[in-house]
Design an enzyme around this catalytic site. Structure first.
Site, mmCIF file in Angstrom:
data_model
loop_
_atom_site.group_PDB
_atom_site.id
_atom_site.type_symbol
_atom_site.label_atom_id
_atom_site.label_comp_id
_atom_site.label_asym_id
_atom_site.label_seq_id
_atom_site.Cartn_x
_atom_site.Cartn_y
_atom_site.Cartn_z
ATOM 1 N N CYS A 79 0.803 -1.229 0.000
ATOM 2 C CA CYS A 79 0.000 0.000 0.000
ATOM 3 C C CYS A 79 0.838 1.283 0.000
ATOM 4 O O CYS A 79 0.600 2.154 -0.843
ATOM 5 C CB CYS A 79 -0.975 0.030 1.161
ATOM 6 S SG CYS A 79 -1.369 -1.549 1.877
ATOM 7 N N ARG A 121 6.566 -11.185 5.508
ATOM 8 C CA ARG A 121 5.958 -11.006 6.821
ATOM 9 C C ARG A 121 6.502 -12.053 7.772
ATOM 10 O O ARG A 121 6.723 -13.194 7.379
ATOM 11 C CB ARG A 121 4.432 -11.157 6.737
ATOM 12 C CG ARG A 121 3.799 -10.036 5.945
ATOM 13 C CD ARG A 121 2.297 -10.149 5.932
ATOM 14 N NE ARG A 121 1.763 -9.178 4.987
ATOM 15 C CZ ARG A 121 0.493 -9.113 4.626
ATOM 16 N NH1 ARG A 121 -0.375 -9.975 5.138
ATOM 17 N NH2 ARG A 121 0.084 -8.211 3.764
ATOM 18 N N GLN A 153 1.481 -10.873 -3.497
ATOM 19 C CA GLN A 153 0.049 -10.566 -3.503
ATOM 20 C C GLN A 153 -0.367 -10.095 -4.887
ATOM 21 O O GLN A 153 0.390 -9.397 -5.558
ATOM 22 C CB GLN A 153 -0.250 -9.427 -2.525
ATOM 23 C CG GLN A 153 -0.033 -9.776 -1.075
ATOM 24 C CD GLN A 153 -0.383 -8.592 -0.188
ATOM 25 O OE1 GLN A 153 0.174 -7.506 -0.341
ATOM 26 N NE2 GLN A 153 -1.308 -8.793 0.725
ATOM 27 N N ASP A 207 -2.094 -7.594 -5.724
ATOM 28 C CA ASP A 207 -2.575 -6.463 -4.947
ATOM 29 C C ASP A 207 -3.018 -5.328 -5.865
ATOM 30 O O ASP A 207 -2.479 -5.165 -6.962
ATOM 31 C CB ASP A 207 -1.420 -5.976 -4.067
ATOM 32 C CG ASP A 207 -1.903 -5.340 -2.776
ATOM 33 O OD1 ASP A 207 -3.126 -5.196 -2.611
ATOM 34 O OD2 ASP A 207 -1.045 -4.990 -1.945
ATOM 35 N N HIS A 241 -4.726 -1.080 -5.443
ATOM 36 C CA HIS A 241 -5.324 -0.016 -4.632
ATOM 37 C C HIS A 241 -6.087 0.911 -5.552
ATOM 38 O O HIS A 241 -5.575 1.320 -6.589
ATOM 39 C CB HIS A 241 -4.240 0.721 -3.845
ATOM 40 C CG HIS A 241 -3.593 -0.168 -2.834
ATOM 41 N ND1 HIS A 241 -2.468 -0.900 -3.111
ATOM 42 C CD2 HIS A 241 -3.970 -0.509 -1.568
ATOM 43 C CE1 HIS A 241 -2.162 -1.639 -2.048
ATOM 44 N NE2 HIS A 241 -3.062 -1.427 -1.109
ATOM 45 N N LYS A 258 -15.066 -4.261 5.075
ATOM 46 C CA LYS A 258 -14.578 -5.032 3.931
ATOM 47 C C LYS A 258 -15.544 -6.152 3.542
ATOM 48 O O LYS A 258 -16.410 -6.538 4.313
ATOM 49 C CB LYS A 258 -13.217 -5.652 4.261
ATOM 50 C CG LYS A 258 -13.295 -6.633 5.428
ATOM 51 C CD LYS A 258 -11.993 -7.388 5.615
ATOM 52 C CE LYS A 258 -12.105 -8.334 6.812
ATOM 53 N NZ LYS A 258 -10.981 -9.230 6.950
ATOM 54 N N HIS A 296 -8.328 -1.213 -0.805
ATOM 55 C CA HIS A 296 -7.339 -2.264 -1.093
ATOM 56 C C HIS A 296 -8.124 -3.442 -1.638
ATOM 57 O O HIS A 296 -9.188 -3.758 -1.113
ATOM 58 C CB HIS A 296 -6.659 -2.822 0.150
ATOM 59 C CG HIS A 296 -6.131 -1.838 1.125
ATOM 60 N ND1 HIS A 296 -4.791 -1.636 1.290
ATOM 61 C CD2 HIS A 296 -6.746 -1.029 2.017
ATOM 62 C CE1 HIS A 296 -4.604 -0.746 2.250
ATOM 63 N NE2 HIS A 296 -5.773 -0.370 2.714
HETATM 64 ZN ZN LIG Z 1 -3.152 -2.411 0.619
#
Ligand SMILES: [Zn+2]
Ligand SMILES: [Zn+2]
Length: 644
Positions: free
Chosen positions: A337, A366, A384, A386, A388, A472, A518
């Protein structure tokens, strides 16, 4: 006569003599109910069917249809296990024995470990005791007497429990034959109903979960009311074992985890790497088609950035430690992010540019405790899928709908037909626990709800489950053997736009804060790949199969034709392998089956002469001869349609 009033679930009332038991009332209602009854519920409390009722109350008689009754049944099965163990091994010390989701356990202290042969003996003893239909009887004993009873029989763990847990002067006990347990109950009336069970395994556990305490042996059992349900469960376990992605990952040479490199870090081998490329190619094309921009961001960034984002504080426990370079601290990224935010902030945005959708196959690291790592599903480094989305409030519903539709496309293309959706909201009775105003939360939750409603997607609302920064939607997909997997998330964020002072110039010429969402569809490439392996049991559809066809000449005589077939398939863009080892055809077929290669092309004299191939499919078996060009055309159709 001294009577009390019983109110049944349908609202009907009955006057019965004080001291009447639920079992007697069940018999009055119907013989069938009396036969099926397991336990009763009075106003909020589960009680034995044999417990005399002494005041006016609501009463439900529970059968196998009630999940609470099934747990009582399993708890009674745990008692049966303890009773059987005590018969066979009178000196064991008893711990606790609760019901579990699909069965029960009971824990014991015994010098020798329980062996698989012991489990067989114990299971046979349980069946013997079950057949005797021994009643489960409740007794009330004064606390000092209870402690004395356990002291005399050397059950020090039970003594400890009574001393700690018994609050009232009278303590409730249940007996099953010689076995006597300090237990709140309730239980089913007797052991006779317990038939569908199987002892599964023994595992070590510390008393009360504390590693400074005595090591106990837990015997686990599966237990259902109906044999059919036990059979289904055991079958599903077998299937899960057969499909285990760690086992298949090795057998099919897809990936590995190397101790030399460290736990939770994935090595993608050539075949796994090829599948990943195909997955990623599909995804990137789809992202571009749907109006996302593809970006790349660094794997390490200044720790200060993570202080601004707040991760260095609230996410610290999940992060690897910082790395010092030229007296500045850098942080391996746990999330994408902040990187995407820096791209968004790289110039002042106008409302005309919104929505901005930044997507990245972003690798993050992580920290997870080594004990919880699990194959591809729980790792320390992963990529990910991912993205945004930065947009105006007026655009957000459309964006959410696009995300959900994108998720549906993922399900369809990768061969899943079943899913579950959950909507997690905030608990605005404690607004201080959340970033963002109650109005922002309400608008966001309304947008999520109305999108799902408009799309006629069934979902479960879970108020209070959202993270502090926004509500979410989670989508769990359900795999071939009915297991749900949490993958897709579409998540609002009211925190980061504030921390980074995100803004855009609105139509009114003044500055506004954009909404930030996200979203990840697969969750991560690793996890999704793990799920795919298990879903397909390693037999990937042709479009994803690392080898789509293998050419199997029946003997060396036909290797020239086999070679030309292989070349032609390769020239047609197909992933093909020639197995010209000097092996029997049967052995080659067996190996191809084990490698789960979709098509085997068998080449002998007839085929060489006619310019055909004999087609064998990994699950459909022999499909007969086909002209080579025809096979190539058919395979292309299958690949292009991404047939499952
Ligand atoms: Zn994010
Ligand atoms: Zn108990």
């Amino acid at each position: 006569m001294d009577t009390i009033q019983i109110t049944l679930p349908d609202g009907a009332t009955r006057e019965v003599a004080r001291g009447t038991t639920p079992a007697e009332i069940a018999t009055q209602i119907s013989p069938r109910l009396a036969k099926e009854a397991l336990v009763a519920r009075t106003s909020g409390e589960l009680i034995d069917l044999s417990r005399p009722l002494d005041h006016d109350t609501k009463l439900s008689i529970l059968t196998a249809k009630d999940p609470d009754a099934v747990q009582v049944f399993r708890h009674s099965a745990a008692h049966l296990l303890a009773a059987a163990v005590l018969e066979l091994y009178p000196n064991v010390k008893l711990g606790i024995g609760p019901p579990l989701e699909n069965g029960f356990f009971y824990e014991f202290v015994r010098d020798e470990p329980f062996t698989p042969e012991d489990l067989e003996k114990i299971e046979a003893k349980m069946r013997e005791l079950a057949e005797k239909n021994i009643p489960n009887e409740r007794k009330l004993i004064p606390k000092p007497e209870a402690i004395e009873l356990y002291r005399k029989s050397n059950q020090q763990f039970k003594c400890e429990l009574v001393e700690e847990k018994a609050v009232e002067p009278m303590v409730s006990f249940y007996t099953t034959g010689k076995f006597i347990d300090f237990c709140r109950g309730p239980h089913i009336p007797s052991t006779g109903r317990i038939k569908a069970f199987k002892l599964m395994n023994v595992a070590g556990a510390y008393w009360k979960g504390d590693e400074n305490n005595t090591q106990m042996q837990r015997i686990y059992g599966a237990c259902f009311i109906e044999q059919k349900d036990l059979d289904d469960y055991l079958h599903k376990l077998e299937e899960a074992k057969r499909r285990d992605h760690r086992k298949l990952g090795t057998e099919l040479d897809l990936f590995s985890i190397q101790d030399e490199a460290g736990p939770g870090l994935i090595f993608w081998h050539p075949k796994g790497g090829l599948i990943r490329k195909l997955m990623e190619d599909w995804l990137r094309d789809e992202l571009l088609r749907r109006g996302y921009d593809l970006v790349f961001t660094p794997h390490i960034m200044r720790l200060d950035l993570w202080k601004t984002s707040g991760h260095a504080n609230f996410y610290r426990e999940n992060m690897f430690g910082p790395i010092e370079v030229e007296k500045a601290d850098y942080q391996l990224k746990p999330m994408n992010c902040p990187g995407h935010i820096l791209i968004f902030k790289s110039h002042l945005r106008s409302y005309r540019e919104l929505p901005v959708r930044l997507a990245e196959l972003g690798t993050v690291y992580r920290y997870e405790r080594s004990g919880v790592l699990h194959g591809l599903l729980r790792v320390r480094g992963f990529t990910q899928d991912d993205a945004h989305i930065f947009c105006m409030p007026s655009q957000v519903e459309k964006e959410i709908q696009d995300c959900v539709e994108f998720a549906w496309e993922v399900l369809r293309v990768f061969g899943f037909s079943d899913y579950q959706v959950e909507l997690s909201g905030g608990d605005m009775s404690r607004p201080q626990d959340y970033t963002g105003t109650p109005e922002e939360w309400k608008a966001a939750e309304d947008a999520l709800k109305s999108t799902l409603d408009r799309m006629k997607v069934p979902y479960k609302s879970i108020p209070g489950e959202a993270a502090f920064y926004g509500p979410k939607i989670d989508v769990k997909l359900v795999d071939a053997i009915g297991r749900p997997w949490q993958l897709t998330t579409v998540q609002f964020d009211f925190n980061l736009p504030r921390r980074f002072n995100l803004e855009y110039v609105g139509e009114d010429g003044s500055r506004h804060m954009p909404l930030m969402v996200h979203r990840a569809l697969w969750g991560s490439v690793e996890r999704f790949f793990g799920v795919l392996i298990e879903h397909y049991a390693g037999a990937f559809p042709v479009w994803l199969a690392p080898i789509q066809a293998t050419v199997l000449p029946v003997s060396g005589k036909f290797s020239e034709y086999a070679q030309s077939v292989t070349e032609k398939l390769k020239a047609a863009g197909l992933r093909v392998h020639l197995d010209d080892r000097n092996e029997k055809l049967q052995a080659k077929i067996r190996d191809a089956q084990l490698q789960k290669i979709p098509y085997m092309l068998i080449i002998g004299g007839k085929e060489a002469e006619a310019g055909t191939v004999s087609v064998r499919h990994r699950s459909q078996g022999d499909l007969g001869p086909r002209p080579l060009d025809q096979f190539i055309a058919d395979l292309h159709t299958e690949i292009e349609s991404k047939a499952i």
